[in-house]
Design a protein around this motif. Structure first.
Motif, PDB file in Angstrom:
ATOM      1  N   GLY A 225       0.810  -1.212   0.000  1.00  0.00           N
ATOM      2  CA  GLY A 225       0.000   0.000   0.000  1.00  0.00           C
ATOM      3  C   GLY A 225       0.840   1.257   0.000  1.00  0.00           C
ATOM      4  N   THR A 226       1.993   1.211   0.667  1.00  0.00           N
ATOM      5  CA  THR A 226       2.864   2.378   0.756  1.00  0.00           C
ATOM      6  C   THR A 226       3.538   2.692  -0.576  1.00  0.00           C
ATOM      7  OG1 THR A 226       3.321   1.910   3.096  1.00  0.00           O
ATOM      8  CG2 THR A 226       4.863   3.375   1.965  1.00  0.00           C
ATOM      9  N   LEU A 227       3.930   1.664  -1.315  1.00  0.00           N
ATOM     10  CA  LEU A 227       4.790   1.876  -2.481  1.00  0.00           C
ATOM     11  C   LEU A 227       4.160   1.570  -3.833  1.00  0.00           C
ATOM     12  CD1 LEU A 227       8.226   0.520  -1.209  1.00  0.00           C
ATOM     13  CD2 LEU A 227       7.380   2.858  -1.209  1.00  0.00           C
ATOM     14  N   PHE A 228       3.057   0.815  -3.866  1.00  0.00           N
ATOM     15  CA  PHE A 228       2.507   0.388  -5.163  1.00  0.00           C
ATOM     16  C   PHE A 228       1.092   0.919  -5.358  1.00  0.00           C
ATOM     17  CE2 PHE A 228       5.861  -2.567  -4.172  1.00  0.00           C
ATOM     18  CZ  PHE A 228       6.488  -2.776  -5.394  1.00  0.00           C
ATOM     19  N   ALA A 229       0.951   1.903  -6.241  1.00  0.00           N
ATOM     20  CA  ALA A 229      -0.354   2.508  -6.519  1.00  0.00           C
ATOM     21  C   ALA A 229      -1.154   1.616  -7.457  1.00  0.00           C
ATOM     22  CB  ALA A 229      -0.171   3.884  -7.143  1.00  0.00           C
ATOM     23  N   ILE A 230      -2.441   1.431  -7.137  1.00  0.00           N
ATOM     24  CA  ILE A 230      -3.331   0.707  -8.056  1.00  0.00           C
ATOM     25  C   ILE A 230      -4.312   1.658  -8.729  1.00  0.00           C
ATOM     26  CG2 ILE A 230      -3.170  -1.479  -6.802  1.00  0.00           C
ATOM     27  CD1 ILE A 230      -5.920  -0.771  -5.561  1.00  0.00           C
ATOM     28  N   ALA A 231      -4.427   2.887  -8.200  1.00  0.00           N
ATOM     29  CA  ALA A 231      -5.294   3.901  -8.796  1.00  0.00           C
ATOM     30  C   ALA A 231      -4.812   5.275  -8.340  1.00  0.00           C
ATOM     31  CB  ALA A 231      -6.747   3.686  -8.368  1.00  0.00           C
ATOM     32  N   LYS A 232      -4.958   6.258  -9.205  1.00  0.00           N
ATOM     33  CA  LYS A 232      -4.573   7.626  -8.843  1.00  0.00           C
ATOM     34  C   LYS A 232      -5.745   8.575  -9.122  1.00  0.00           C
ATOM     35  CE  LYS A 232      -2.477   8.878 -13.316  1.00  0.00           C
ATOM     36  NZ  LYS A 232      -1.258   9.327 -14.021  1.00  0.00           N
ATOM     37  N   ASP A 233      -5.627   9.789  -8.600  1.00  0.00           N
ATOM     38  CA  ASP A 233      -6.671  10.812  -8.763  1.00  0.00           C
ATOM     39  C   ASP A 233      -8.051  10.252  -8.429  1.00  0.00           C
ATOM     40  OD1 ASP A 233      -4.743  12.610  -9.474  1.00  0.00           O
ATOM     41  OD2 ASP A 233      -5.049  12.416 -11.628  1.00  0.00           O
ATOM     42  N   VAL A 234      -8.146   9.622  -7.262  1.00  0.00           N
ATOM     43  CA  VAL A 234      -9.402   9.007  -6.835  1.00  0.00           C
ATOM     44  C   VAL A 234     -10.279  10.073  -6.159  1.00  0.00           C
ATOM     45  CG1 VAL A 234     -10.484   7.161  -5.506  1.00  0.00           C
ATOM     46  CG2 VAL A 234      -8.197   6.816  -6.482  1.00  0.00           C
ATOM     47  N   LYS A 235     -11.457  10.305  -6.743  1.00  0.00           N
ATOM     48  CA  LYS A 235     -12.388  11.313  -6.229  1.00  0.00           C
ATOM     49  C   LYS A 235     -13.710  10.648  -5.868  1.00  0.00           C
ATOM     50  CE  LYS A 235     -10.572  14.410  -9.799  1.00  0.00           C
ATOM     51  NZ  LYS A 235     -10.937  15.128 -11.052  1.00  0.00           N
ATOM     52  N   ILE A 236     -14.316  11.137  -4.806  1.00  0.00           N
ATOM     53  CA  ILE A 236     -15.614  10.627  -4.364  1.00  0.00           C
ATOM     54  C   ILE A 236     -16.626  11.763  -4.392  1.00  0.00           C
ATOM     55  CG2 ILE A 236     -16.896   9.590  -2.447  1.00  0.00           C
ATOM     56  CD1 ILE A 236     -14.339   8.308  -1.492  1.00  0.00           C
ATOM     57  N   GLN A 237     -17.819  11.453  -4.875  1.00  0.00           N
ATOM     58  CA  GLN A 237     -18.917  12.426  -4.839  1.00  0.00           C
ATOM     59  C   GLN A 237     -20.171  11.723  -4.336  1.00  0.00           C
ATOM     60  OE1 GLN A 237     -20.902  14.358  -8.505  1.00  0.00           O
ATOM     61  NE2 GLN A 237     -19.665  16.035  -7.660  1.00  0.00           N
ATOM     62  N   ILE A 238     -20.724  12.247  -3.249  1.00  0.00           N
ATOM     63  CA  ILE A 238     -21.940  11.680  -2.659  1.00  0.00           C
ATOM     64  C   ILE A 238     -23.109  12.578  -3.015  1.00  0.00           C
ATOM     65  CG2 ILE A 238     -22.995  10.758  -0.564  1.00  0.00           C
ATOM     66  CD1 ILE A 238     -20.168   9.678  -1.078  1.00  0.00           C
TER      67      ILE A 238
ATOM     68  N   ILE B 217     -15.675  15.703 -12.458  1.00  0.00           N
ATOM     69  CA  ILE B 217     -15.587  15.198 -13.834  1.00  0.00           C
ATOM     70  C   ILE B 217     -14.452  15.854 -14.619  1.00  0.00           C
ATOM     71  CG2 ILE B 217     -18.011  14.515 -13.976  1.00  0.00           C
ATOM     72  CD1 ILE B 217     -18.553  17.107 -15.505  1.00  0.00           C
ATOM     73  N   ASP B 218     -13.638  16.666 -13.942  1.00  0.00           N
ATOM     74  CA  ASP B 218     -12.510  17.339 -14.594  1.00  0.00           C
ATOM     75  C   ASP B 218     -11.252  16.501 -14.372  1.00  0.00           C
ATOM     76  OD1 ASP B 218     -10.497  18.954 -15.510  1.00  0.00           O
ATOM     77  OD2 ASP B 218     -11.133  20.752 -14.414  1.00  0.00           O
ATOM     78  N   ASP B 219     -10.789  15.838 -15.419  1.00  0.00           N
ATOM     79  CA  ASP B 219      -9.647  14.936 -15.296  1.00  0.00           C
ATOM     80  C   ASP B 219      -8.319  15.659 -15.095  1.00  0.00           C
ATOM     81  OD1 ASP B 219     -11.217  12.741 -15.433  1.00  0.00           O
ATOM     82  OD2 ASP B 219     -10.646  12.126 -17.461  1.00  0.00           O
ATOM     83  N   THR B 220      -8.320  16.987 -15.197  1.00  0.00           N
ATOM     84  CA  THR B 220      -7.076  17.727 -14.952  1.00  0.00           C
ATOM     85  C   THR B 220      -6.885  18.028 -13.463  1.00  0.00           C
ATOM     86  OG1 THR B 220      -8.082  19.931 -15.228  1.00  0.00           O
ATOM     87  CG2 THR B 220      -7.277  18.820 -17.218  1.00  0.00           C
ATOM     88  N   LYS B 221      -7.915  17.796 -12.687  1.00  0.00           N
ATOM     89  CA  LYS B 221      -7.829  18.083 -11.251  1.00  0.00           C
ATOM     90  C   LYS B 221      -7.207  16.903 -10.508  1.00  0.00           C
ATOM     91  CE  LYS B 221      -9.715  22.175 -11.352  1.00  0.00           C
ATOM     92  NZ  LYS B 221      -8.931  23.372 -11.007  1.00  0.00           N
ATOM     93  N   ASP B 222      -6.207  17.218  -9.708  1.00  0.00           N
ATOM     94  CA  ASP B 222      -5.460  16.194  -8.976  1.00  0.00           C
ATOM     95  C   ASP B 222      -6.257  15.694  -7.774  1.00  0.00           C
ATOM     96  OD1 ASP B 222      -2.952  14.736  -8.426  1.00  0.00           O
ATOM     97  OD2 ASP B 222      -2.871  16.019  -6.663  1.00  0.00           O
ATOM     98  N   ALA B 223      -6.046  14.436  -7.420  1.00  0.00           N
ATOM     99  CA  ALA B 223      -6.661  13.861  -6.213  1.00  0.00           C
ATOM    100  C   ALA B 223      -5.727  12.781  -5.668  1.00  0.00           C
ATOM    101  CB  ALA B 223      -8.048  13.305  -6.533  1.00  0.00           C
ATOM    102  N   GLY B 224      -6.180  12.032  -4.657  1.00  0.00           N
ATOM    103  CA  GLY B 224      -5.310  11.091  -3.960  1.00  0.00           C
ATOM    104  C   GLY B 224      -5.094   9.779  -4.697  1.00  0.00           C
TER     105      GLY B 224
END
Length: 513
Positions: free
Chosen positions: A333-346, A372-379
């Protein structure tokens, strides 16, 4: 005979005087030692005031009718919890802005089922009562990332960027750092490669790219490191990314691991300057992990900013036990990303819910249009990572002093769809090597018959304690014993003892409030 007696008396008097002088010197030495100790302690106290944390303004309740969407970036950082633990264990007061409730909650693992479809993560949800307020309800939303077996992990190109400035000389900084990184080195394989870059008054390469199976050479390079000089952090980052790019593994795991107390004082050092540099560097496809060490001048705000902007994560290492958790148990979990720019909307249903507030994630809030803006960074989400978010909600028909009613709108007709759904979770993420997001949705109908899980109650206890540390205005019931009992009664399996440690920590806090 008389002469001999006089000589003996003189010798005796001289001996007594020597003893007295010696005693005085010893007394003086002891007194000097005490004075020196006082000075050192005073310096430590002064340094502790030099720690910096980004201001956190607690989320309030929002009306579902006028603001039905809640959008935020995930946060897998756990630095706040281990930093708070360090303070409580040292009998220190915990600054409000050091308390990030989402990082406290996410320090612990929860029993979420693994994804079973093509997506690398799965969504889960649960509802129940709020232990600190009888008028509201709690919603728990959880994500679970797929787990990559060690043998299937991509080859890694790791650049260790080590702060060896004078501020890193304390035992809980560079010496602890060396031991902690030894745990990571032990897990490296032949196909992995490691470089070591250091920075103090200037930056330099200590170890060129070396195969992970040459552990003795890597650890020998660590043994040569000593602390001294200023802190040219910007120069170090530039060099580390250059080395990472020179050794870039296509379709591999390319990452810079920065280890520091965050005290950059030479060259570019502001959060904004460092942030701009990292934003530029993340385009290379190199991820960033920030490891914080030590106390006194720890710069949490800088490390959080760098990790957020560098498609990475942020942790704080206060003990070897924490190092074992980060580099041992949670290595993937610390070193291997499986997904980036993960955003949640409720999206909340106004037929069921009058108002809501997101607990924590204040520094991760996004505009609704950012979803829905893919240029915006997330976790980023690492292998096997879990992410948990809690919402406190006010059901329709319930009055609460924490939410002020609004008058009806004149030009907008209030039309509410007839639906029994409580809320819908929308999620967007990118695969680590891609720039276009994928989406999935999860509809929660609610189940009043289902009993609250142990995980639900334990997560609630962590949030409750975090709010108490922050002096939250939203706590109706303040009794610490109630928080301890809730955690104690919902400890669950607790194989590694982290939940038991949390209970001990709260009991320790009783003595320093």
């Amino acid at each position: 005979m008389k002469t001999k007696m006089v000589k003996k008396n003189r010798i005796l008097i001289l001996g007594v005087l020597l003893v007295i002088v010696s005693s005085c010197n010893q007394y003086h030495d002891k007194r000097y030692d005490v004075q020196e100790t006082i000075v050192v302690e005073s310096k430590i106290d002064d340094i502790s005031d030099n720690e910096s944390y980004k201001e956190v303004i607690e989320n309030g309740f929002k009306g579902v009718y006028t603001a039905p969407l809640s959008t935020f970036s995930i946060d897998v950082d756990r630095a706040s919890y281990s930093n708070i633990r360090r303070m409580i264990n040292n009998g220190q007061r915990v600054p409000e802005d050091a308390v990030k409730i989402e990082e406290m909650i996410n320090y612990f693992k929860y029993d979420y089922k693994l994804p079973i479809d093509e997506h690398p993560l799965a969504i889960h949800a649960e509802e129940g009562s709020t232990p600190w307020n009888k008028e509201t309800k709690l919603i728990k939303i959880g994500l679970k990332g797929k787990e990559i077996p060690a043998q299937d992990m991509l080859a890694s190109n790791l650049v260790f960027l080590i702060d060896v400035s004078g501020s890193m000389s304390q035992q809980n900084k560079l010496p602890l750092l060396k031991k902690a990184f030894g745990l990571l080195v032990a897990k490296l394989r032949k196909e992995d490669k490691v470089s070591i870059v250091v920075y103090a008054g200037a930056a330099g390469v200590v170890l060129e790219a070396t195969s992970g199976d040459n552990k003795e050479k890597i650890m020998s390079a660590f043994d040569t490191l000593t602390a001294g000089g200023g802190t040219a952090g910007g120069e170090g980052i530039e060099l580390a990314y250059k080395i990472a790019e020179n050794n870039f593994i296509r379709n591999g795991n390319n990452r810079v691991i920065l280890a520091t107390d965050g005290d950059f004082n030479i060259g570019m050092n502001s959060d904004k300057e460092m942030g701009e540099l990292i934003k530029e560097k993340r385009e290379t496809g190199v991820f960033l992990t920030c490891m914080g060490f030590g106390m006194g001048n720890y710069k949490d705000s800088k490390l959080e900013t760098l990790a957020d902007l560098g498609n990475g994560n942020h942790a704080y290492v206060d003990t070897m036990q924490e190092a074992q958790k980060i580099f041992g148990l949670e290595f993937g979990g610390t070193l291997f990303a499986i997904a980036k720019d993960v955003k949640i909307q409720i999206e909340f249903n106004p037929k069921k819910i009058k108002a809501y507030r997101l607990i924590g994630y204040e520094n991760r809030i996004l505009k609704d249009e950012d979803f829905i803006d893919d240029t915006k960074d997330a976790g980023e989400l690492g292998s096997g990572h879990t992410v948990t978010a809690l919402y406190e909600i006010i059901p329709v028909g319930v009055k609460s002093k924490y939410y002020k009613e609004m008058s009806d709108l004149k030009y907008t007709k209030k039309v509410i769809k007839d639906s029994d759904e409580l809320f819908t979770v929308k999620l967007r993420y990118k695969n680590p090597k891609e720039n276009q997001s994928n989406k999935l949705e999860y509809v929660y109908l609610g189940d009043k018959e289902e009993e609250e899980s142990i995980d639900f109650k334990f997560a609630a206890s962590v949030a409750w304690f975090g709010m108490k540390l922050r002096g939250s205005e939203y706590i109706q019931y303040q009794n610490l014993e109630d928080i301890v009992d809730l955690a104690k009664n919902n400890k669950g399996k607790d194989e590694q003892g982290y939940r038991a440690e949390f209970i001990r920590l709260m009991n320790s806090y009783k003595g320093i409030r």
